[in-house]
Design a protein around this motif. Structure first.
Motif, PDB file in Angstrom:
ATOM      1  N   PRO A 139       0.878  -1.177  -0.119  1.00  0.00           N
ATOM      2  CA  PRO A 139       0.078   0.061  -0.063  1.00  0.00           C
ATOM      3  C   PRO A 139       0.846   1.127   0.030  1.00  0.00           C
ATOM      4  CG  PRO A 139      -0.882  -1.404   1.606  1.00  0.00           C
ATOM      5  CD  PRO A 139       0.483  -2.104   1.146  1.00  0.00           C
ATOM      6  N   ILE A 140       0.196   2.459  -0.475  1.00  0.00           N
ATOM      7  CA  ILE A 140       1.028   3.632  -0.701  1.00  0.00           C
ATOM      8  C   ILE A 140       0.837   4.501   0.396  1.00  0.00           C
ATOM      9  CG2 ILE A 140       1.554   5.549  -2.470  1.00  0.00           C
ATOM     10  CD1 ILE A 140       0.713   3.671  -4.458  1.00  0.00           C
ATOM     11  N   TYR A 141       1.866   5.185   1.174  1.00  0.00           N
ATOM     12  CA  TYR A 141       1.565   6.292   2.066  1.00  0.00           C
ATOM     13  C   TYR A 141       2.590   7.205   1.668  1.00  0.00           C
ATOM     14  CZ  TYR A 141      -0.816   3.043   5.390  1.00  0.00           C
ATOM     15  OH  TYR A 141      -1.438   2.148   5.950  1.00  0.00           O
ATOM     16  N   PHE A 142       1.959   8.592   1.561  1.00  0.00           N
ATOM     17  CA  PHE A 142       2.895   9.918   1.530  1.00  0.00           C
ATOM     18  C   PHE A 142       2.814  10.338   2.861  1.00  0.00           C
ATOM     19  CE2 PHE A 142       2.984   9.662  -3.003  1.00  0.00           C
ATOM     20  CZ  PHE A 142       1.989   8.989  -3.727  1.00  0.00           C
ATOM     21  N   ALA A 197       8.410  19.540  -6.304  1.00  0.00           N
ATOM     22  CA  ALA A 197       7.836  18.438  -5.784  1.00  0.00           C
ATOM     23  C   ALA A 197       8.939  17.255  -6.188  1.00  0.00           C
ATOM     24  CB  ALA A 197       6.418  18.038  -6.354  1.00  0.00           C
ATOM     25  N   LEU A 198       9.706  16.614  -5.258  1.00  0.00           N
ATOM     26  CA  LEU A 198      10.545  15.721  -5.415  1.00  0.00           C
ATOM     27  C   LEU A 198       9.914  14.088  -5.247  1.00  0.00           C
ATOM     28  CD1 LEU A 198      13.494  14.627  -5.926  1.00  0.00           C
ATOM     29  CD2 LEU A 198      13.653  14.563  -3.535  1.00  0.00           C
ATOM     30  N   MET A 199       9.925  13.314  -6.488  1.00  0.00           N
ATOM     31  CA  MET A 199       9.253  12.217  -6.549  1.00  0.00           C
ATOM     32  C   MET A 199      10.161  10.918  -6.676  1.00  0.00           C
ATOM     33  SD  MET A 199       5.653  13.288  -8.528  1.00  0.00           S
ATOM     34  CE  MET A 199       4.468  14.275  -7.774  1.00  0.00           C
ATOM     35  N   GLY A 200       9.592   9.870  -7.107  1.00  0.00           N
ATOM     36  CA  GLY A 200      10.595   8.783  -7.554  1.00  0.00           C
ATOM     37  C   GLY A 200      11.164   8.019  -6.253  1.00  0.00           C
ATOM     38  N   GLY A 201      12.301   7.298  -6.503  1.00  0.00           N
ATOM     39  CA  GLY A 201      12.834   6.349  -5.591  1.00  0.00           C
ATOM     40  C   GLY A 201      14.319   6.766  -4.760  1.00  0.00           C
ATOM     41  N   SER A 202      14.545   8.224  -4.929  1.00  0.00           N
ATOM     42  CA  SER A 202      15.767   8.637  -4.309  1.00  0.00           C
ATOM     43  C   SER A 202      15.620   8.866  -2.916  1.00  0.00           C
ATOM     44  CB  SER A 202      16.106  10.001  -4.849  1.00  0.00           C
ATOM     45  OG  SER A 202      15.455  10.830  -4.487  1.00  0.00           O
ATOM     46  N   GLU A 203      16.848   8.570  -2.027  1.00  0.00           N
ATOM     47  CA  GLU A 203      16.754   8.793  -0.636  1.00  0.00           C
ATOM     48  C   GLU A 203      17.101  10.010  -0.127  1.00  0.00           C
ATOM     49  OE1 GLU A 203      18.676   4.716  -0.190  1.00  0.00           O
ATOM     50  OE2 GLU A 203      16.673   4.353   1.287  1.00  0.00           O
ATOM     51  N   ARG A 227       7.628  11.705  -2.121  1.00  0.00           N
ATOM     52  CA  ARG A 227       8.060  10.343  -2.220  1.00  0.00           C
ATOM     53  C   ARG A 227       6.992   9.185  -1.440  1.00  0.00           C
ATOM     54  NH1 ARG A 227      14.135  11.536  -1.336  1.00  0.00           N
ATOM     55  NH2 ARG A 227      13.336  12.971   0.279  1.00  0.00           N
ATOM     56  N   PRO A 228       6.926   8.219  -1.724  1.00  0.00           N
ATOM     57  CA  PRO A 228       6.253   7.196  -0.814  1.00  0.00           C
ATOM     58  C   PRO A 228       7.032   6.408   0.112  1.00  0.00           C
ATOM     59  CG  PRO A 228       6.602   6.190  -2.958  1.00  0.00           C
ATOM     60  CD  PRO A 228       7.101   7.593  -3.146  1.00  0.00           C
ATOM     61  N   ASP A 229       6.521   5.722   0.984  1.00  0.00           N
ATOM     62  CA  ASP A 229       7.219   4.919   2.135  1.00  0.00           C
ATOM     63  C   ASP A 229       7.767   4.026   0.951  1.00  0.00           C
ATOM     64  OD1 ASP A 229       4.928   3.707   1.280  1.00  0.00           O
ATOM     65  OD2 ASP A 229       4.414   2.874   3.323  1.00  0.00           O
ATOM     66  N   TYR A 230       8.992   3.581   1.580  1.00  0.00           N
ATOM     67  CA  TYR A 230       9.719   2.373   0.768  1.00  0.00           C
ATOM     68  C   TYR A 230      10.180   2.681  -0.473  1.00  0.00           C
ATOM     69  CZ  TYR A 230       7.881   0.021   4.787  1.00  0.00           C
ATOM     70  OH  TYR A 230       7.467  -0.380   6.220  1.00  0.00           O
ATOM     71  N   ALA A 231      10.382   4.103  -0.689  1.00  0.00           N
ATOM     72  CA  ALA A 231      10.577   4.485  -2.077  1.00  0.00           C
ATOM     73  C   ALA A 231      11.900   3.829  -2.857  1.00  0.00           C
ATOM     74  CB  ALA A 231      10.829   5.908  -2.126  1.00  0.00           C
ATOM     75  N   ALA A 232      12.967   3.392  -1.827  1.00  0.00           N
ATOM     76  CA  ALA A 232      14.225   2.954  -2.554  1.00  0.00           C
ATOM     77  C   ALA A 232      14.233   1.515  -2.702  1.00  0.00           C
ATOM     78  CB  ALA A 232      15.351   3.270  -1.526  1.00  0.00           C
ATOM     79  N   THR A 233      13.083   1.011  -2.305  1.00  0.00           N
ATOM     80  CA  THR A 233      12.991  -0.731  -2.628  1.00  0.00           C
ATOM     81  C   THR A 233      11.494  -0.912  -3.347  1.00  0.00           C
ATOM     82  OG1 THR A 233      12.194  -0.772  -0.330  1.00  0.00           O
ATOM     83  CG2 THR A 233      14.435  -1.138  -0.524  1.00  0.00           C
ATOM     84  N   SER A 237       6.830  -0.463 -11.201  1.00  0.00           N
ATOM     85  CA  SER A 237       5.368  -0.126 -11.297  1.00  0.00           C
ATOM     86  C   SER A 237       4.442   0.506 -10.217  1.00  0.00           C
ATOM     87  CB  SER A 237       4.542  -1.432 -11.714  1.00  0.00           C
ATOM     88  OG  SER A 237       4.731  -2.426 -10.509  1.00  0.00           O
ATOM     89  N   ARG A 238       5.196   0.244  -9.008  1.00  0.00           N
ATOM     90  CA  ARG A 238       4.861   1.080  -7.753  1.00  0.00           C
ATOM     91  C   ARG A 238       5.076   2.428  -7.831  1.00  0.00           C
ATOM     92  NH1 ARG A 238       6.293   2.138  -2.204  1.00  0.00           N
ATOM     93  NH2 ARG A 238       4.115   2.164  -0.860  1.00  0.00           N
ATOM     94  N   LEU A 239       6.306   2.789  -8.158  1.00  0.00           N
ATOM     95  CA  LEU A 239       6.812   4.213  -8.348  1.00  0.00           C
ATOM     96  C   LEU A 239       6.071   4.764  -9.598  1.00  0.00           C
ATOM     97  CD1 LEU A 239      10.546   3.700  -8.018  1.00  0.00           C
ATOM     98  CD2 LEU A 239       9.172   4.541  -6.332  1.00  0.00           C
ATOM     99  N   GLU A 240       5.863   4.220 -10.641  1.00  0.00           N
ATOM    100  CA  GLU A 240       4.953   4.981 -11.682  1.00  0.00           C
ATOM    101  C   GLU A 240       3.519   5.252 -11.040  1.00  0.00           C
ATOM    102  OE1 GLU A 240       2.855   3.753 -15.952  1.00  0.00           O
ATOM    103  OE2 GLU A 240       4.748   2.916 -15.200  1.00  0.00           O
ATOM    104  N   THR A 241       3.080   4.394 -10.398  1.00  0.00           N
ATOM    105  CA  THR A 241       1.684   4.644  -9.820  1.00  0.00           C
ATOM    106  C   THR A 241       1.901   5.647  -8.756  1.00  0.00           C
ATOM    107  OG1 THR A 241       0.828   2.285 -10.025  1.00  0.00           O
ATOM    108  CG2 THR A 241      -0.260   3.588  -8.416  1.00  0.00           C
ATOM    109  N   CYS A 242       2.952   5.630  -7.854  1.00  0.00           N
ATOM    110  CA  CYS A 242       3.068   6.766  -6.917  1.00  0.00           C
ATOM    111  C   CYS A 242       3.334   8.017  -7.525  1.00  0.00           C
ATOM    112  CB  CYS A 242       4.328   6.513  -6.358  1.00  0.00           C
ATOM    113  SG  CYS A 242       4.113   5.023  -5.056  1.00  0.00           S
ATOM    114  N   ALA A 243       3.981   8.257  -8.655  1.00  0.00           N
ATOM    115  CA  ALA A 243       4.032   9.511  -9.541  1.00  0.00           C
ATOM    116  C   ALA A 243       2.442  10.057  -9.836  1.00  0.00           C
ATOM    117  CB  ALA A 243       4.942   9.236 -10.730  1.00  0.00           C
ATOM    118  N   SER A 244       1.953   9.283 -10.376  1.00  0.00           N
ATOM    119  CA  SER A 244       0.564   9.521 -10.669  1.00  0.00           C
ATOM    120  C   SER A 244      -0.383  10.036  -9.528  1.00  0.00           C
ATOM    121  CB  SER A 244      -0.009   8.457 -11.429  1.00  0.00           C
ATOM    122  OG  SER A 244      -1.545   8.611 -11.960  1.00  0.00           O
TER     123      SER A 244
END
Length: 689
Positions: A139-142, A197-203, A227-233, A237-244
């Motif tokens: 699940p996605i948490y911001f 806004a910084l998104m994606g999987g960077s830490e 960025r969502p929780d657990y962005a780096a891992t 497809s989850r990161l694409e959904t998170c960007a949207s």
């Protein structure tokens, strides 16, 4: 007589006593005992069963899996598991434990449950590199986004669909370093609320990102960690959904008027796919900043959010009418067009109207001429060139010449479709297109222009500065001096103090046929004016001298007379550049002057000779000053400085003369005489028929 007799009452009483005696067993009198009593065997068995059942219930409850992303809780103490998911695991995806605590968090958290999951990016290289490290798809948490969004909702009017918010967004750190300098420069202009806004999987921490890119408080940028929780891992497809979904939540709180993305090739593909999908669904305009955008398009940071929102909607066509035997001038113009910088948007469509007699030099040049230029940015590689070759006629008349030009272009969306009319005698500078788009966006779509309704008076934008004479070629003309300097309320506002007397842009009621952009709405009015004028002249045996007398010299094409009538009737004016700016835009060569075809037998070859501006290379936009309409001098069609009231007064007088020349039904007409309410049909007294 009652239902029951006395005997019956007695029987009932005895029966009741018997029942009560059976229900209450008799007890022996209590006596102390020296020996303890042993509990019955049945009681021990029942206790054992209860304990066993209770133990199994406890194990069952303790090992229940979390539901809908909620972690199980030990109600005696809050339990917080490790926030880092386990490493590479064989077999099926492990169940993760998102850590919302038992007590409400100190900061708000956005939990996202999208209605459907976006497909994963299938780039082999990207997927192969992420298979081992990117495994989380929960699940996605911001967790850091809600606080900053709620903080700006009221202070930046984020709840309103129309505001001053502009958004820069990135997932790649390289892309962030491309966007941040542009965002900083825009923020310092103080015309917009600039968000990043910084998104994606960077830490990386946002403070570290700011420090690395030299961003301090003076940049006036509002940062959002999307960025969502657990962005780096997370999986791709989850990161694409998170960007949207991240943009979805940002839109609800901010309603950005425009979204800036890095299109240099450094940005993550999953991010671009996800955020473009949501931008399209939310109706947020996207501006793609190509490589070196900061150096080539830095002027766009001076525009407000309303102007930037129209960036992609504006379209410009280029229209050239080539006279017979004018190959040298036409070839020079086309070469200057090929050398121009069109990085400010799609390359304009080019239409060239050729005469019946095309010389050999023109034919050979057009055979190899490519449009858009090979080096221009054209993703679709669609040919944007239209050549029209006229059928033989002895000579064009004034009417035919006007009709031919006006039929060469029609705006699909008049509010956003415009046409640049060029004479073959013109040579353009490489930066002319940037100037056109800059001034067009500022003076037609900015909030200030819309609120003051000045945009409704703008006929077009000229690249050419008149040199010595008026359009009637009888009186000398000198550009007006700058208006007296007013007390500046804003230190950031451009000052006129350093300008020389003739170096200010100005508004002139006279149109231009050398190099001028005509607005789509005004072009449709000009089309209607010419159409109704021709119809009136054909239906009248002896047209009034009002329509035969000329206020524009025959050095210019006949359609310019109609454009002058439109400007005089409606109180329109064109924006002309300052002398300092004009040297970086265009020049009109007179040594190869060719008279308009309809007048070529009436003019000598040297009738067009005169002074011309010499083109200068250099930083064009540094000479452009964003003055308000009320800060620029206004010149009427006769070359005299005036004001809006006198301009309207002259327009009303011209309309009355026009209707008098029409006669007939106009003698009793009571329609509007001036202003925006005046329609072209009102000039001919046709409304309501």
């Amino acid at each position: 007589m009652g239902l029951f007799t006395n005997n019956d009452d007695a029987m009932v009483k005895k029966d009741d006593d018997l029942k009560r005696g059976k229900a209450l067993p008799t007890r022996a009198p209590w006596a102390p005992s020296s020996t303890p009593r042993t509990p019955p065997r049945k009681t021990i068995k029942r206790l054992a069963i209860v304990l066993v059942v209770g133990f199994f219930v406890y194990l069952f409850i303790r090992n229940l899996p979390p539901m809908d992303g909620q972690v199980r809780r030990d109600y005696r103490h809050p339990r917080y598991g490790d926030r880092k998911p386990p490493g590479k695991q064989p077999g099926p995806m492990p169940k993760m434990k998102p850590p919302p605590p038992e007590r409400p968090p100190e900061k708000p958290v956005i939990k996202d449950i999208p209605s459907e999951k976006s497909p994963a990016v299938t780039s082999p290289s990207t997927v192969a590199a992420a298979v081992s490290a990117r495994a989380y798809d929960g699940p996605i948490y911001f967790r850091k986004l809600a606080a900053t969004l709620q903080a700006i909702e009221s202070s930046t009017s984020g709840y309103s669909a129309v505001n001053k918010n502009v958004l820069f967004a990135a997932a790649s750190l390289k892309s962030a370093s491309v966007l941040l300098p542009m965002a900083c420069k825009m923020g310092t202009e103080l015309r917009n609320y600039v968000h990043f806004a910084l998104m994606g999987g960077s830490e990386i921490d946002l403070e570290e990102l700011r420090a690395v890119n030299g961003i301090d408080e003076s940049c006036q940028i509002i940062f959002h960690d999307a960025r969502p929780d657990y962005a780096a891992t997370s999986t791709i497809s989850r990161l694409e959904t998170c960007a949207s979904r991240g943009l979805y939540h940002i839109y609800k709180y901010m309603h950005p008027q425009v979204l800036f993305l890095d299109a240099s090739g450094a940005e993550e593909h999953y991010f671009l796919d996800g955020i473009r999908k949501q931008a399209d669904a939310s109706g947020v305009p996207v501006i793609d900043l190509a490589k070196n955008a900061y150096s080539r398009l830095s002027w766009m940071t001076k525009l407000d959010a309303s102007s930037l929102a129209a960036w992609n909607r504006v379209s410009i066509d280029i229209l050239i009418h080539a006279p017979p035997g004018g190959s040298g001038s036409l070839i020079r113009l086309l070469r200057s067009l090929s050398a121009a910088d069109f990085s400010a948007g799609p390359t304009p469509h080019l239409t060239i109207e050729l005469p019946n007699d095309i010389d050999r030099a023109t034919t050979e040049f057009l055979r190899d001429f490519s449009w858009p230029p090979v080096r221009a940015h054209s993703p679709s590689n669609v040919r944007q060139l239209t050549l029209r070759h006229r059928i033989y006629r002895t000579r064009l008349t004034e009417e035919e010449s006007s009709v031919r030009l006006l039929e060469s272009f029609w705006p699909a969306v008049p509010r956003y479709s415009h046409v640049l009319v060029l004479s073959p005698n013109v040579q353009l500078s490489p930066g002319f297109y940037h100037y056109l788009k800059f001034t067009l966006l500022e003076y037609l779509y900015s909030t200030a222009s819309l609120l003051q309704s000045w945009d409704s008076r703008l006929l077009g934008i000229s690249l050419d500065l008149p040199t010595t004479t008026l359009l009637d070629n009888s009186k000398s003309f000198a550009p007006p001096a700058a208006k007296p300097l007013k007390q500046a309320k804003d230190a950031k506002k451009p000052s006129l103090a350093s300008q020389t007397p003739s170096s200010t842009p100005f508004l002139w009621q006279a149109p231009n046929s050398n190099a001028m952009l005509y607005l789509g709405t005004k072009w449709t009015e000009l089309h209607s004016l010419v159409s109704n004028t021709i119809e009136h002249q054909h239906s009248t045996q002896s047209p009034s001298t009002f329509f035969t007398a000329k206020t524009v010299s025959k050095r210019y094409p006949s359609w310019l007379e109609h454009a002058m009538r439109l400007a005089r009737a409606k109180g329109y004016f064109a924006l002309y550049p300052s002398e300092a700016t004009a040297r970086y835009l265009a020049t009109t060569h007179n040594e190869l002057f060719k008279a308009p075809e309809e007048y070529e037998k009436e003019l000598r070859q040297d009738d067009g000779a005169g002074e011309e501006i010499r083109l200068t290379s250099g930083p064009l936009l540094e000479t452009v000053k964003l003055l308000g309409f009320d800060e620029m001098p206004i010149v009427n069609w006769e070359g005299k400085e005036t004001g809006l009231e006198r301009l309207d007064g002259g327009a009303g007088e011209f309309v009355r003369e026009f209707r008098k020349a029409i006669g007939g039904r106009c003698e009793t007409w009571e329609g509007p005489d001036v202003g925006e309410r005046l329609k072209i049909e009102d000039l001919f007294c046709l409304r309501g028929e």
